[in-house]
Write a protein that holds these residues in place. Structure first.
Motif, mmCIF file in Angstrom:
data_model
loop_
_atom_site.group_PDB
_atom_site.id
_atom_site.type_symbol
_atom_site.label_atom_id
_atom_site.label_comp_id
_atom_site.label_asym_id
_atom_site.label_seq_id
_atom_site.Cartn_x
_atom_site.Cartn_y
_atom_site.Cartn_z
ATOM 1 N N ARG A 75 -14.449 43.128 -31.264
ATOM 2 C CA ARG A 75 -15.613 43.007 -32.153
ATOM 3 C C ARG A 75 -15.555 41.732 -32.956
ATOM 4 O O ARG A 75 -14.493 41.165 -33.181
ATOM 5 C CB ARG A 75 -15.722 44.208 -33.077
ATOM 6 N N LYS A 76 -16.713 41.291 -33.383
ATOM 7 C CA LYS A 76 -16.797 40.094 -34.210
ATOM 8 C C LYS A 76 -17.087 40.522 -35.636
ATOM 9 O O LYS A 76 -17.959 41.355 -35.868
ATOM 10 C CB LYS A 76 -17.925 39.190 -33.732
ATOM 11 N N PRO A 77 -16.377 39.952 -36.600
ATOM 12 C CA PRO A 77 -16.673 40.273 -37.997
ATOM 13 C C PRO A 77 -18.083 39.813 -38.369
ATOM 14 O O PRO A 77 -18.588 38.839 -37.807
ATOM 15 C CB PRO A 77 -15.629 39.508 -38.791
ATOM 16 N N GLY A 81 -19.574 33.901 -38.024
ATOM 17 C CA GLY A 81 -20.352 32.684 -37.807
ATOM 18 C C GLY A 81 -20.500 31.861 -39.066
ATOM 19 O O GLY A 81 -20.443 30.640 -39.049
ATOM 20 N N ARG A 82 -20.665 32.522 -40.206
ATOM 21 C CA ARG A 82 -20.834 31.809 -41.459
ATOM 22 C C ARG A 82 -19.522 31.215 -41.956
ATOM 23 O O ARG A 82 -19.504 30.166 -42.579
ATOM 24 C CB ARG A 82 -21.408 32.731 -42.525
ATOM 25 N N MET A 83 -18.409 31.887 -41.692
ATOM 26 C CA MET A 83 -17.136 31.426 -42.222
ATOM 27 C C MET A 83 -16.603 30.206 -41.464
ATOM 28 O O MET A 83 -16.056 29.304 -42.027
ATOM 29 C CB MET A 83 -16.106 32.536 -42.208
ATOM 30 N N THR A 84 -16.779 30.164 -40.139
ATOM 31 C CA THR A 84 -16.199 29.061 -39.377
ATOM 32 C C THR A 84 -17.128 27.866 -39.309
ATOM 33 O O THR A 84 -16.678 26.743 -39.177
ATOM 34 C CB THR A 84 -15.881 29.503 -37.939
ATOM 35 N N GLY A 85 -18.424 28.114 -39.343
ATOM 36 C CA GLY A 85 -19.375 27.017 -39.223
ATOM 37 C C GLY A 85 -19.505 26.532 -37.797
ATOM 38 O O GLY A 85 -20.218 25.590 -37.503
ATOM 39 N N VAL A 86 -18.805 27.168 -36.855
ATOM 40 C CA VAL A 86 -18.849 26.756 -35.464
ATOM 41 C C VAL A 86 -20.194 27.146 -34.864
ATOM 42 O O VAL A 86 -20.694 28.231 -35.063
ATOM 43 C CB VAL A 86 -17.698 27.416 -34.664
#
Length: 88
Positions: A75-77, A81-86
């Motif tokens: 699963r993805k937290p 997406g917001r934390m890594t900025g990737v």
């Protein structure tokens, strides 16, 4: 302008938690800190702060918990997406 792979720097500030430990666990944590420092029998001020061990212990526990790691990979937290900025 070239689009960078990392568009934001993740928030890496520590999060402070306040917990209550049973007396027996607290005593064992203090003993563990004493043993880690190699200062068994030395003055109390020579022993490192036992609270500094807790994040290391929790982290190690989660790293070695196979069931947790299996679930984590699946699963993805919500904030990933917001934390890594990737990929922004």
């Amino acid at each position: 302008m070239t689009k960078l792979r990392i568009s934001t720097i993740p928030d890496s500030r520590p999060v402070k938690l306040t917990i209550e430990l049973p007396a027996e666990i607290h005593r064992d944590l203090l003993l563990y800190a004493e043993l880690v420092s190699g200062s068994a029998g030395e003055a109390a001020d020579a022993i490192p702060d036992a609270a500094r061990l807790v994040p290391l212990m929790v982290g190690r526990f989660m790293e070695t918990d196979r069931a947790f790691q299996k679930q984590r990979r699946g699963r993805k937290p919500a904030l990933a997406g917001r934390m890594t900025g990737v990929g922004d």
